[in-house]
Each structure stands twice: as C-alpha cells, then as structure tokens.
Design an enzyme around this catalytic site. Structure first.
Site, PDB file in Angstrom:
ATOM      1  N   SER A  17       0.866  -1.180   0.000  1.00  0.00           N
ATOM      2  CA  SER A  17       0.000   0.000   0.000  1.00  0.00           C
ATOM      3  C   SER A  17       0.899   1.225   0.000  1.00  0.00           C
ATOM      4  O   SER A  17       1.734   1.388   0.890  1.00  0.00           O
ATOM      5  CB  SER A  17      -0.902  -0.012   1.241  1.00  0.00           C
ATOM      6  OG  SER A  17      -1.745   1.122   1.263  1.00  0.00           O
ATOM      7  N   ASN A  82      -8.368   5.400   2.879  1.00  0.00           N
ATOM      8  CA  ASN A  82      -9.418   4.378   2.768  1.00  0.00           C
ATOM      9  C   ASN A  82      -8.805   2.985   2.708  1.00  0.00           C
ATOM     10  O   ASN A  82      -9.297   2.040   3.336  1.00  0.00           O
ATOM     11  CB  ASN A  82     -10.270   4.636   1.521  1.00  0.00           C
ATOM     12  CG  ASN A  82     -11.394   5.615   1.783  1.00  0.00           C
ATOM     13  OD1 ASN A  82     -11.897   5.710   2.900  1.00  0.00           O
ATOM     14  ND2 ASN A  82     -11.789   6.360   0.754  1.00  0.00           N
ATOM     15  N   GLU A  83      -7.737   2.857   1.910  1.00  0.00           N
ATOM     16  CA  GLU A  83      -7.070   1.560   1.793  1.00  0.00           C
ATOM     17  C   GLU A  83      -6.467   1.154   3.145  1.00  0.00           C
ATOM     18  O   GLU A  83      -6.561  -0.006   3.553  1.00  0.00           O
ATOM     19  CB  GLU A  83      -5.983   1.624   0.732  1.00  0.00           C
ATOM     20  CG  GLU A  83      -5.297   0.288   0.492  1.00  0.00           C
ATOM     21  CD  GLU A  83      -4.535   0.278  -0.822  1.00  0.00           C
ATOM     22  OE1 GLU A  83      -5.191   0.295  -1.890  1.00  0.00           O
ATOM     23  OE2 GLU A  83      -3.298   0.246  -0.785  1.00  0.00           O
ATOM     24  N   LEU A  84      -5.855   2.128   3.823  1.00  0.00           N
ATOM     25  CA  LEU A  84      -5.285   1.841   5.137  1.00  0.00           C
ATOM     26  C   LEU A  84      -6.366   1.378   6.105  1.00  0.00           C
ATOM     27  O   LEU A  84      -6.157   0.424   6.875  1.00  0.00           O
ATOM     28  CB  LEU A  84      -4.594   3.093   5.686  1.00  0.00           C
ATOM     29  CG  LEU A  84      -4.064   2.983   7.122  1.00  0.00           C
ATOM     30  CD1 LEU A  84      -2.990   1.901   7.213  1.00  0.00           C
ATOM     31  CD2 LEU A  84      -3.519   4.322   7.596  1.00  0.00           C
TER      32      LEU A  84
END
Length: 457
Positions: A17, A82-84
């Site tokens: 990420s 958001n990914e985190l």
C-alpha cells in the site's frame, strides 16, 4: 514462497500500500521480494492507489503481510487512507499482518498527528464527514501501535529495499511459528490446556506471543542447569498475570513447585511464627505434591525445605532489591538441575546486576490488544460499539496501553453515557496520573491494586 501448514493460507506473501511518490521504492521492493522468493499480487505495482476496487480489496484479503509505505502524500490522500482503513480492519480480524514503513516522514509526527499532518487532517475535515476523518486518524494511530519494530525509513535508498525485505521475511517466519505454536510447546502443555488459552486467560491478551518467547527462554527440554529467568516491565503491564499463568501451566512438570507473591516474604521473614504456622493449612499444602498457595506468608526456610534436592519450579514476584536476590540464590543452590526459577520485577537493571541471562521484557499492549482489553471491561465484548469507538480510542491512549489501567478505566466507564465518557476523558487527559489514581480508588480496594504496581510519586 514462504508457506505454512494452514489450510486457509493466503495466496500471496505481501500486499503493498503506497502513494505515487513512493513508486521508485515500490519498484525496488518488487525486485527484492522476487529475488527472495516473496510473492506479491501481480497488479500491485500498476494499480497503485488509484482506487479501492474489488481487485485491491481482494489483494489485501489474499495476502499474509501488508507493507504500508507512509509518505507525505499517503497521509493526506483520501484514497490511501481508505485503503489503510481496510488493511487495519483486516488486521483487527487477525487476517493480515502489517509492516509500517515511514518514508520521508517523521514517526512521532504521525503518532501524535502534529505539524503538516494535523494541517492535512484539518483540510480533509472540510471535504469529508468528521466521522470519516476520525476513522482515518484512528487507523493511522492503530498502524503506529501495531508494530514493535523500528521501521522508520527515510533517505538511504540504497539499503531501504534490503531492510524492508529482511523485516518481511522475519514477519513471515514469525507467522509460521505462531501457526505451529501448539507443536512448539506440546512437550510442556497438554492439548486441552492449549485449547483453553483463548477462554481461560481473559486477563492477558496476546498470551500466545508471550508464551512463545518465554518457552524459548525456559528451554524445558534441558536438564543441565538450574535456569534463572527474569520477567520485567513497567507497573501494570501484566507481569504478574503472565507469571501466574506460566506457573499454573507448568508446575505439573516438576517434583516441587512454589509461587511466592512477594519477594519480601523471602528476605524479611514474618516474625509472628504462630501466624506463619496457622497459614499452612491442609488445604494449602497437599501431601505428595507439596503445593503452596500463593497467598501464604511464605518463609525462606519453608521454601528451601520444599524445593531442595528436587527438580523444582519457583516463581517469585515483586523482586525489588539485591538482598532478596541473594536469599533466592541460597535457595537456587539447593535445587536439582532441570529446575526453573522465575523472577518478576520492574527493575531490569536488578536482573542484569544479579547476572540473570534469560530475561523477557513484557511490553505494553499493541493498539488492537489494548482496545480489546478495554472493550471487555467497558462493554463485555471484544470491540467497542461504533458510537463509542472514538471515545474508546482516547481511553486507550489515556491508559497508556497498560492492561491493569485499561481494565480499571473500562470498568469505571461501564454503562455510562457518552456525555459522562467525554467529561471523564477530558479530566483524565488534563491531569492523567492524578485522575487515573482517583479512578483506581473508586473501582478497586487497595488489596486488589497492590501498591507496588502503581507507586505514588
């Protein structure tokens, strides 16, 4: 590829990420991972963080470790955050491990959310709902507290990929060790006991991690020496709970065994002999097994007669001065090879000065573990309700991630409404140490909270 025996093993080793400014590092990592047999989902490099679609979410779900590269642009990107948040949620469900990499940003700035990062969140707060921004902030703090390793990486790009690759390999190996934990300690603990870890020991979250480290130090297969093992750490971190659990799990493997709840009972003997004798009832000493209840007034002579000339287990809590250790040394000299003596103290230097080579330092809980301990006390469940998540996050920080404080604070807030929580947390945050002691006095008697754990300075 690193693999394990689990039937539900993810397809890939690593999910990356990152934000745009870290693409060069990611390219180097991809090459390094490939050279070391570490697998990644093929679309990671090309997809970047353009979206959190089904493929990215699937990539997280199918990987063992998420390497999260925190850079200036990552911490201000809604897409990255958001990914985190998704990665951290998977970690909370114990479905993925996380390795944070701080690339061109200061670790403490991220931890405290200050300077440029604080300004960035204020800007995000103008574009997104406050609940969403708060969730991103919590995800970042969780990320900080997930890893104990120092993964701060800044400018030396010639070694970054090698350092990160080495850390990933270690995490993958540790995951295999955790999966095989039962086999590792099967010679000391029965399968029934192992299966009870998650239900029996509600007082010590992260027990498997502690037991794995202690099992290596104990080395119970060896009968060549009387081994001294130290357990140290700050007050309230869970040393006594861990020591008691180790004692209760292992004592059946020894001919004699004693748990002393306060080392002062060894060095400074009770002058009231009649009281000492009255403490030793038939219920507290079982003929043949020589079991001693940990609440007894235990004298040095009694311990010597119990453990001498046998393979023995002796656990001594609250060790706080060298005179106690000198008296314990006299007892150790009477034990047979294969005996284990566990010393519990807040003072690691005391163990070093005494020459204890095998020492386990109990660290404060990781964020996810601390939140679970707090939630169990405040809500009688593993995770806080959504409406209390932000307040619970603040409470965990106030308690310093220490199990005893988390339990006390959680109990004091149980069944209270949000307004009461806000008022109490503001008071604690304003004068943390004094307020915490007030909470302890309200919730526990002095007997339940020993003064040696929380001395008043």
């Amino acid at each position: 590829m690193y693999s394990s025996s689990s039937s539900s093993t993810p397809k890939f080793d690593v999910f990356l990420s990152f934000s745009v400014e870290a693409e060069t590092l990611v390219s180097d990592l991809r090459s390094s991972f490939s050279e070391n047999g570490i697998t990644m989902k093929d679309d990671d490099l090309e997809k970047g963080v353009s979206s959190l679609g089904s493929e990215r979410s699937e990539g997280i779900r199918e990987s063992k470790v998420a390497v999260v590269v925190i850079s200036q642009s990552y911490a201000i990107s809604a897409q990255c955050l958001n990914e985190l948040q998704t990665i951290v949620n998977f970690h909370d469900e114990r479905r993925i491990s996380i390795l944070p990499i701080f690339y061109g940003v200061d670790y403490d700035d991220v931890r405290n959310q200050i300077k440029e990062l604080a300004a960035s969140f204020r800007k995000l707060g103008k574009e997104y709902p406050s609940e969403k921004v708060q969730a991103w902030m919590i995800a970042l703090i969780k990320l900080i507290n997930i890893s104990r390793s120092d993964s701060r990486i800044h400018d030396d790009e010639t070694t970054i990929d090698m350092v990160i690759t080495s850390q990933v390999k270690q995490i993958l190996l540790d995951k295999d060790k955790q999966i095989n934990l039962k086999a590792t300690i099967s010679h000391t603990v029965s399968n029934k006991q192992i299966n009870s870890l998650t239900t029996k020991n509600v007082g010590l979250i992260g027990l498997d991690r502690h037991m794995l480290a202690l099992n290596e130090l104990l080395d119970l297969k060896s009968n060549e020496e009387v081994r001294l093992i130290g357990i140290c750490g700050q007050g309230g971190v869970g040393k006594t709970t861990l020591a008691r659990y180790v004692y209760e799990e292992l004592f059946k493997n020894f001919h004699a065994h004693v748990f002393v709840d306060n080392a002062g009972k060894i060095y400074k003997q009770d002058t009231d002999e009649s009281h000492s004798q009255k403490s030793l009832t038939s219920k507290e000493i079982q003929e043949g097994t020589q079991t001693v209840t940990r609440t007894l007034t235990v004298a040095s002579d009694f311990i010597k007669s119990t453990v001498s000339h046998q393979r023995s287990l002796l656990v001594v809590d609250c060790v706080d001065n060298i005179k106690q250790l000198e008296e314990i040394a006299n007892i150790v000299g009477l034990c047979f090879p294969g005996s284990r003596v566990i010393l519990v103290t807040q003072d690691k230097k005391l163990l070093d000065d005494f020459g204890v080579e095998h020492v386990y330092e109990v660290q404060s809980l990781r964020y996810d573990e601390a939140l679970q301990v707090f939630s169990q006390s405040a809500f009688n469940q593993q995770h806080p309700p959504a409406s209390f998540e932000s307040l619970s996050f603040r409470a965990v920080r106030v308690a310093g991630f220490l199990p005893l404080l988390l339990k006390i604070l959680g109990s004091s807030l149980q069944d209270k409404d949000g307004k009461y929580w806000e008022k109490e947390l503001q008071r604690l945050e304003g004068g943390q140490e004094k307020a915490i002691m007030e909470v302890m006095k309200k919730s526990c008697t002095r007997e339940k909270v020993p003064t040696f754990i929380f001395p008043l300075n």
